[in-house]
Design a protein around this motif. Sequence first.
Motif, short mmCIF file in Angstrom:
data_model
loop_
_atom_site.label_atom_id
_atom_site.label_comp_id
_atom_site.label_asym_id
_atom_site.label_seq_id
_atom_site.Cartn_x
_atom_site.Cartn_y
_atom_site.Cartn_z
N HIS A 127 0.78 -1.23 0.00
CA HIS A 127 0.00 0.00 0.00
C HIS A 127 0.82 1.29 0.00
O HIS A 127 0.35 2.28 -0.55
CB HIS A 127 -0.95 -0.01 1.20
CG HIS A 127 -2.03 1.03 1.15
ND1 HIS A 127 -2.97 1.09 0.14
CD2 HIS A 127 -2.31 2.05 1.98
CE1 HIS A 127 -3.80 2.10 0.37
NE2 HIS A 127 -3.42 2.69 1.48
N PRO A 128 2.03 1.36 0.58
CA PRO A 128 2.74 2.64 0.54
C PRO A 128 3.15 3.02 -0.88
O PRO A 128 3.02 2.25 -1.82
CB PRO A 128 3.99 2.37 1.40
CG PRO A 128 3.67 1.18 2.20
CD PRO A 128 2.74 0.36 1.36
N HIS A 129 3.68 4.20 -0.99
CA HIS A 129 4.11 4.69 -2.30
C HIS A 129 5.26 3.84 -2.84
O HIS A 129 6.10 3.36 -2.09
CB HIS A 129 4.54 6.15 -2.19
CG HIS A 129 3.40 7.09 -2.03
ND1 HIS A 129 2.81 7.71 -3.09
CD2 HIS A 129 2.70 7.47 -0.94
CE1 HIS A 129 1.81 8.46 -2.66
NE2 HIS A 129 1.73 8.32 -1.36
N PRO A 130 5.33 3.68 -4.15
CA PRO A 130 6.37 2.82 -4.74
C PRO A 130 7.78 3.35 -4.58
O PRO A 130 8.73 2.61 -4.84
CB PRO A 130 5.97 2.76 -6.22
CG PRO A 130 5.07 3.92 -6.44
CD PRO A 130 4.36 4.16 -5.15
N ASP A 131 7.95 4.61 -4.14
CA ASP A 131 9.31 5.10 -3.97
C ASP A 131 9.91 4.70 -2.63
O ASP A 131 11.09 4.92 -2.39
CB ASP A 131 9.40 6.63 -4.16
CG ASP A 131 8.33 7.38 -3.39
OD1 ASP A 131 7.57 6.74 -2.63
OD2 ASP A 131 8.25 8.61 -3.55
N HIS A 132 9.10 4.11 -1.75
CA HIS A 132 9.67 3.56 -0.51
C HIS A 132 8.89 2.34 -0.03
O HIS A 132 9.00 1.93 1.11
CB HIS A 132 9.70 4.62 0.60
CG HIS A 132 8.37 5.26 0.88
ND1 HIS A 132 7.43 4.69 1.70
CD2 HIS A 132 7.82 6.41 0.44
CE1 HIS A 132 6.36 5.48 1.76
NE2 HIS A 132 6.58 6.52 1.00
N GLY A 133 8.11 1.74 -0.93
CA GLY A 133 7.30 0.59 -0.54
C GLY A 133 8.00 -0.72 -0.82
O GLY A 133 8.93 -0.81 -1.62
N LEU A 134 7.56 -1.75 -0.13
CA LEU A 134 8.05 -3.11 -0.33
C LEU A 134 6.87 -4.01 -0.63
O LEU A 134 5.77 -3.79 -0.12
CB LEU A 134 8.80 -3.60 0.93
CG LEU A 134 10.08 -2.85 1.28
CD1 LEU A 134 10.63 -3.34 2.62
CD2 LEU A 134 11.13 -3.03 0.19
N PRO A 135 7.04 -5.04 -1.44
CA PRO A 135 8.28 -5.46 -2.09
C PRO A 135 8.74 -4.47 -3.18
O PRO A 135 7.94 -3.72 -3.72
CB PRO A 135 7.89 -6.79 -2.73
CG PRO A 135 6.64 -7.22 -2.07
CD PRO A 135 5.93 -5.96 -1.69
N GLY A 136 10.02 -4.52 -3.51
CA GLY A 136 10.56 -3.73 -4.59
C GLY A 136 10.41 -4.48 -5.91
O GLY A 136 9.82 -5.55 -5.95
#
Length: 657
Positions: free
Chosen positions: A252-261
């Motif tokens: 759910h977090p933003h892709p610039d600091h979310g996991l999985p990468g």
Amino acid sequence: MPDGTLLYARVWRPLTPEPVPAILEYLPGGLTDSTAARDGRRHPWYASHGYAAVRVDARGHGASEGVPGEPYGTAEPADGVGVIDWLAAQPWCDGRVGMIGSAGGGFGSLRIAALAPGPLKAVVTVCGTDDRYDNDVHHLGGSVLAVDTHACAAATLALACRPPDPLHVGEAWRDMWLRRLETVEPPLHTWLAHQTRDAYWRRNSVREDYGAIDAAVLAVGAWHDPYRDTVLRLVEHLPADRVRGIIGPWTHPHPDHGLPGPVTGLLRETLRWWDQHLKGIDTGVMREPLLRAHISDSHPPTAAYGTLPGRWAGEPVWPSPHVTTVSYGLQGPAALVRSPQHTGVDAGRFVPLGQDADLPPDQREEDARSACFDFAVGAETWVLGRPRVRLRVTSEVSRGQVVARLCDVAPDGSSTLVTRGALNLSARLGPDRAVPWEPGATQEVAFELNGAGHAFRPGHRIRLAVSSAYWPWIWPQPESQAGFSLDPAGSFLELPVRARDASLGHAPSDIAFEEPEQSVSLGVARGVAADGWSPVTLDEPRPARLVVRDVAKGEWRLEIDPRYGGTRVYPDGLECTEDVRESYTIDEQDPLSARARSDWSIRLHRPELAWDTTVRTRSEISCDGSDFHTSNEVICAEGGEVVFHRTWEKRIPRTAG
């Protein structure tokens, strides 16, 4: 606002005398505390690239005046239009406005875009939804969601009770707080009163009329996020010259600091969108594929990942001509599907945030509680889109549900969840009505699973696992312990298989994202309050997800710490401490034993002002065959003295859920 209400805002502007476009983020919550760290990473960065970045607290929240409106009411989007008009009229704004939001802010941005305010030219929605009924935290396939209907309602109630900060609103804070508290109502009462897709949900869903949106929309989603299907619908239904979609392997977090990468530079990608649609600069973003989607390789099951291997696929249109429906006929004798009621304890978090226990672990135990149908994988098979099942079902009772999971089974037997879906049997003719099943009847039911981007490796098996229960994701039907019979003859799994030929559309090597870039961190410290007050023992943190089984009673309890807790100390001296505990309990043989409880504790403290406030809430749901039983309590205190205390007890008929 037009009625004179003042909304609190923070504005970051570039050092230039010329007017510039504005980028708005507008949502409930406190820009001076709960979103301050995130705002500080995003909005100064936009200002440094030539935009006025603006963050506004919704009416009745944070430091804004007024009282909170109904969460899905008309006041919030109407105020949003007022904010956009106000921004466009400022001398430092050139009259063009964009909106960005994630989760609730993403939902709100789409709703406001559907009102078509003239200055709004572009929107970025991240993990937002176009369908408040069936692609939010309320329902899945016509079934009432237990875990996030409950958790979201509890969080909404607790956060609506937070006081405004006297540093920002002055001595009026207490009167503002008490006025808010006198009007607060548990949103659960309204949500549970609408168990089919009626007018309440339709008026809150832009899916009803995509044509109302004039702004250009960049929709960003994540395969591990429940809102990913919104991206697929937006790129299908909005004009191709005004929409682009991205779905990555993230949570759910933003892709610039979310996991999985792999993580991507979301801010840089959105800057291309703003420059194209707010400044008229050809950034090439409209020459990107209509949909850029990550297809993950087969991987072992675990509750958290670093970077998932895979590749990006680019689709010039959606539905894609590169995706073909492949039908797999189920094999074997008729199966009695009578899952124990705790089936679903290994479902993972409904809205995962990339924490260490969020994702579904190995599904072998869940598979053992389900009827499973396996298909050998000869050549590598790419799935991109929404799988679908058609099942021939016989039920001896009038109410029940069917749950389908798609899993990737490795040669060692480990089972990785790829996606899932569900159908309340009373919603088989459509989610807008509840039609009881005729006991003893045999019917074909069909429903889609959530979207997926996954590559099944040769030598693995594609598994369809079918169950009659999925707690605590889905609230069990009163008669669900009876299960149903599934006839494989005439039952099918339909997979959207994407061709692997790199010459089709954009080759994976053609799709690339820049590295993440953000502004310098605000400097919010985590620890213990200055006076040592903290409801969380930081040396011994609670498990994020703990499953407790009482063997003698046959009872299962899932205890959740969503990890909102601990103390945050802000640079301006504010100390904010939150502690949240959730529990979901059920007897493995009794669907009417299901119950959920959530406890919130919030402390906002300014030592320099001798300001010390606490909010404590308790939210509970249980049920019988005919009603939900809800209980909510709010206790607010200033300096240890209770200033507000209210409880609500309510019975809500189970019309469909």
